[in-house]
Design a protein around this motif. Structure first.
Motif, PDB file in Angstrom:
ATOM      1  N   THR A  15       0.849  -1.184   0.000  1.00 55.91           N
ATOM      2  CA  THR A  15       0.000   0.000   0.000  1.00 55.91           C
ATOM      3  C   THR A  15       0.887   1.238   0.000  1.00 55.91           C
ATOM      4  O   THR A  15       1.846   1.307   0.760  1.00 55.91           O
ATOM      5  CB  THR A  15      -0.922   0.026   1.229  1.00 55.91           C
ATOM      6  OG1 THR A  15      -1.666  -1.186   1.285  1.00 55.91           O
ATOM      7  CG2 THR A  15      -1.884   1.201   1.152  1.00 55.91           C
TER       8      THR A  15
ATOM      9  N   VAL B 263       0.482   5.497   0.136  1.00 53.83           N
ATOM     10  CA  VAL B 263      -0.411   6.633   0.330  1.00 53.83           C
ATOM     11  C   VAL B 263       0.402   7.919   0.346  1.00 53.83           C
ATOM     12  O   VAL B 263       1.575   7.934   0.734  1.00 53.83           O
ATOM     13  CB  VAL B 263      -1.225   6.513   1.645  1.00 53.83           C
ATOM     14  CG1 VAL B 263      -2.155   5.320   1.596  1.00 53.83           C
ATOM     15  CG2 VAL B 263      -0.303   6.415   2.848  1.00 53.83           C
TER      16      VAL B 263
ATOM     17  N   ALA C 155      -2.291  10.874   7.369  1.00 53.99           N
ATOM     18  CA  ALA C 155      -2.942  10.312   6.188  1.00 53.99           C
ATOM     19  C   ALA C 155      -4.457  10.309   6.378  1.00 53.99           C
ATOM     20  O   ALA C 155      -4.954  10.309   7.510  1.00 53.99           O
ATOM     21  CB  ALA C 155      -2.447   8.899   5.935  1.00 53.99           C
TER      22      ALA C 155
END
Length: 748
Positions: free
Chosen positions: A551, A553, A610
């Motif tokens: 992942t 971000v 985030a």
């Protein structure tokens, strides 16, 4: 609803083809013997067997069948095989991404292992760079679905693709083939082999050159986009001093100088007035240099000790180097530019003992691999005024012992038992440095300057061990029908995130754990309708635990990456394949796959600053682990896949003519675990057509191939950095447009 309707049409076409065979049975009796389907022989279990007798979900494609499908490289398997994804990676021309039944690996960085094993003549291809193998000088390709660790040298948690080249034999001969097609496609293939006197020695080689202009343009630099510039060759020597001894020495090399693919902007940038261009065009300003070289040397020896026992040795060394670029923002600005370098090398040794008599058959093997993979890439972030250098290396030593044996309990009932013990020892070095200035770091040839900030810099070492069993039972319902049931366990070792930022995610230094798949499968295979139809079918249930998920971000200080053992999932589905001989001149192939893949749990570490996945309008004050199973789905795993093709054979000008129309269907699918409407691909259908004329005696062959005749536009990958920091960078990569090519082949 549309997806289900199209899938129903494909299923209907499958059974209509079989129903058509029943009508064809009314043909005169003298025709019956001429219209039976051929029996397919495979080596999925390291010995020659009829496909009907193998208690494994396996698809087999001969060189002739792949030619009729218009296949030029192994990505054609995606169209012809149920529940499989085999395609070129994002931003690349020759890096392979493969999934089988939802299990695979999209990330091509060093240190990550593919979930699907690729083997060339039983040699494991360790890295995905340069693994989009062009189809030339082959005997067949086999695709095994589900874990196969008890049969193959390296762990194959999702399945295996076996690329089997032609043996030289003891007759001199060769062929030359030239191809010209759309976008100035110009291909050349030359192969030849000859025995050396009466020594039992034969030598041979094959050379292939693939050239093509791009489907689009880089409007900033003027360079071609989606072009092809590949040169490949194989050299081999075979020696058979006696009937019981065989040796093969083989060398292969592939060099890819195609331009990098920078991707198509799916959204307008936040800075600058850049139009949305054609899907194969870009305005990237990073450059157009790309160079990939892979090569390998292998030595195979076989000794038939007795009629029942064969000993085999496979020794191989492989090496690869990649220098490439990806402009993630697709503009002339250095908003998100990534130059990268990869290097890898591996040595492997496999020893096998194969036993076969009337009641017991099986294989016992020992496997050793010593591999090194390293690399470095910059993230040039113009809006942040920095260049981020990520790099390191991973050394792996793998030891394994495996066996798989079958016993005939009765004339009809067979039981197979297999197991594998694996020990992977890994050492890693990972670093992530910030440099001031939005120019390449010193690692990518930029100006020497001090490190602004050390974000990651650690060494780590771990050993991963696993025992993976397999058991199956098969029963011959009749001479033409076999049913089976099996259980197998697959495993892929753990490692470390090569992009990990220890400043944002301190736990990255601990790495991630191995992942495991347990698969239950049942199938029915055989012949029907007086052997006018051969078919195989399977249903499966897989429990997937400790899945390794990457992942990335956007956070205020850059891009945060994490590789987590995200959780667990349940996958179940069904597969059906059939070949039918409708008449002396008409045959059909059908493939249909269904898979339901759902996460049971999916935990993600979300760093401070985030967005909160459960409430995107807010950000997290502190880093947290959050369960997002209800929000996420499987990547590269369409619910339905299907293929229908017909081949008509007749005579023209004294030669043989074969015409094959083919329709393949893929349901909608996600590019990543998180749904992204701007990138996720809707369901699409591809229509292809080939016509092949073979002169009397087989010396000459003419072929005309049309691919994607309806000119479908479909994404094969993408990247999502849709934030102002990176100029709203959301880019997609697309499959080939409509193309037509003609080829001439001369055999001698």
């Amino acid at each position: 609803m549309t997806s289900m309707w199209k899938a129903a049409l494909l299923a209907g076409a499958a059974w209509s083809a079989i129903a058509g065979v029943a009508v064809a049975q009314e043909a005169p009796a003298g025709e019956d013997a001429a219209v039976g389907v051929e029996q397919v022989i495979v080596t999925a279990r390291r010995r020659e067997e009829n496909l009907k007798d193998v208690p494994v979900a396996v698809s087999a494609f001969s060189a002739d069948r792949l030619e009729r499908a218009g296949g030029t490289d192994i990505t054609v398997l995606q169209q012809t095989t149920p529940n499989i994804t085999v395609q070129t990676a994002r931003g690349s021309n020759s890096t392979l991404i493969s999934y089988i039944r939802g299990v695979g690996q999209q990330d091509p960085l060093w240190g990550y292992e593919p979930g699907v094993g690729l083997y060339v003549d039983d040699v494991y291809i360790y890295r995905p760079q340069g693994a989009v193998l062009d189809i030339f000088d082959i005997d067949r390709i086999e695709v095994l679905r589900g874990p196969q660790g008890t049969l193959y040298g390296r762990n194959t948690i999702g399945g295996a693709i076996k690329y089997v080249t032609k043996k030289l034999g003891d007759e001199a001969g060769g062929k030359v083939r030239g191809t010209y097609g759309s976008y100035n496609q110009t291909d050349l293939l030359v192969s030849a082999q000859t025995p050396i006197a009466d020594t039992g020695l034969s030598i041979g080689g094959a050379y292939a050159l693939y050239k093509r202009d791009g489907y689009g343009k880089n409007l900033t630099t003027g360079a071609e986009q989606y072009d092809k510039d590949v040169e490949a060759y194989r050299l081999s020597a075979e020696w058979k001093p006696t009937q019981d001894l065989f040796f093969r020495l083989a060398y292969d090399r592939v060099e890819d100088d195609s331009n990098p693919r920078h991707g198509h902007r799916e959204t307008l940038p936040t800075v600058g007035n850049y139009p949305i261009l054609g899907v194969y065009d870009t305005q990237a300003g990073l450059g157009d240099k790309n160079h990939v070289v892979t090569k390998g040397l292998s030595l195979t020896g076989e000794w038939n000790v007795t009629d029942a026992v064969t000993l085999k040795s496979i020794t191989a060394h492989r090496k690869g180097h990649t220098q490439t670029l990806i402009d993630f923002d697709g503009t002339p600005l250095p908003t998100l530019d990534v130059p990268a370098t990869y290097d890898d090398g591996s040595f492997s040794q496999e020893l096998q003992a194969v036993y076969a008599d009337d009641n017991v058959q099986g294989v016992f093997g020992l496997y050793y691999m010593n591999s090194q993979a390293s690399g470095e890439f910059d993230t040039i972030a113009g809006n942040l005024g920095v260049s981020i250098a990520d790099g390191g290396k991973v050394n792996t030593q793998s030891f394994a012992a495996f066996f798989d044996f079958s016993a005939n309990l009765t004339d009809r009932l067979k039981v197979s038992l297999g197991a594998r013990a694996t020990r992977d020892s890994k050492r890693a070095n990972v670093f992530r440095f910030f440099y001031l200035g939005a120019t390449p770091s010193p690692y990518q040839g930029g100006a020497q300057r001090p490190i602004l900030q050390v974000r990651t810099n650690y060494n780590a070492e771990k050993t991963f061990s696993q025992f993976t069993p397999r058991i199956s039972a098969s029963y011959e319902l009749s001479d033409d029908l076999t049913t089976y049931a099996s259980f197998s366990k697959g495993y892929k070792s753990g490692g470390w995130d090569m992009r990990g930022d220890a400043f944002i995610t301190p736990q990255t230094v601990n790495g991630y754990k191995p992942e495991v798949v347990k698969t239950y499968e049942a199938g029915l295979k055989g012949f029907a309708l007086d052997r006018r139809v051969s078919f195989s079918s399977a249903i499966f249930l897989s429990k997937y635990t400790d899945q390794q998920v990457t992942t990335q971000v956007v956070v205020p200080s850059g891009i945060a990456s994490s590789v987590d053992n995200a959780g667990s999932s349940t996958l179940y589905g069904a597969e059906f394949e059939a070949n039918a001989k409708l008449s002396q001149s008409l045959s059909a192939n059908v493939a249909l796959g269904y898979i339901h893949a759902k996460y049971d749990t999916f935990t993600r570490f979300v760093p401070a600053g985030a967005p909160n996945p459960l409430n995107p309008s807010t950000t997290l004050a502190t880093g947290q682990v959050i369960n997002v199973a209800d929000l996420y789905g499987f990547q590269n795993t369409p619910e339905w896949t299907g293929n229908v093709s017909l081949t008509w054979r007749g005579e023209l000008a004294g030669g043989g003519l074969a015409i094959t129309p083919m329709v393949s269907y893929r349901d909608s699918y996600q590019q990543f675990e998180q749904p992204l409407p701007a990138l996720d691909q809707k369901a699409f259908t591809l229509v292809d057509l080939t016509a092949i004329w073979t002169a009397p005696g087989g010396k000459y062959k003419l072929a005309l191939t049309g691919k994607n005749l309806t000119n479908e536009k479909y994404r094969t990958g993408g990247y999502n950095f849709g934030a102002p920091t990176y100029n709203n960078s959301v880019i997609g990569f697309y499959g080939p447009p409509r193309t037509v090519a003609a080829s001439v082949e001369l055999a001698f």
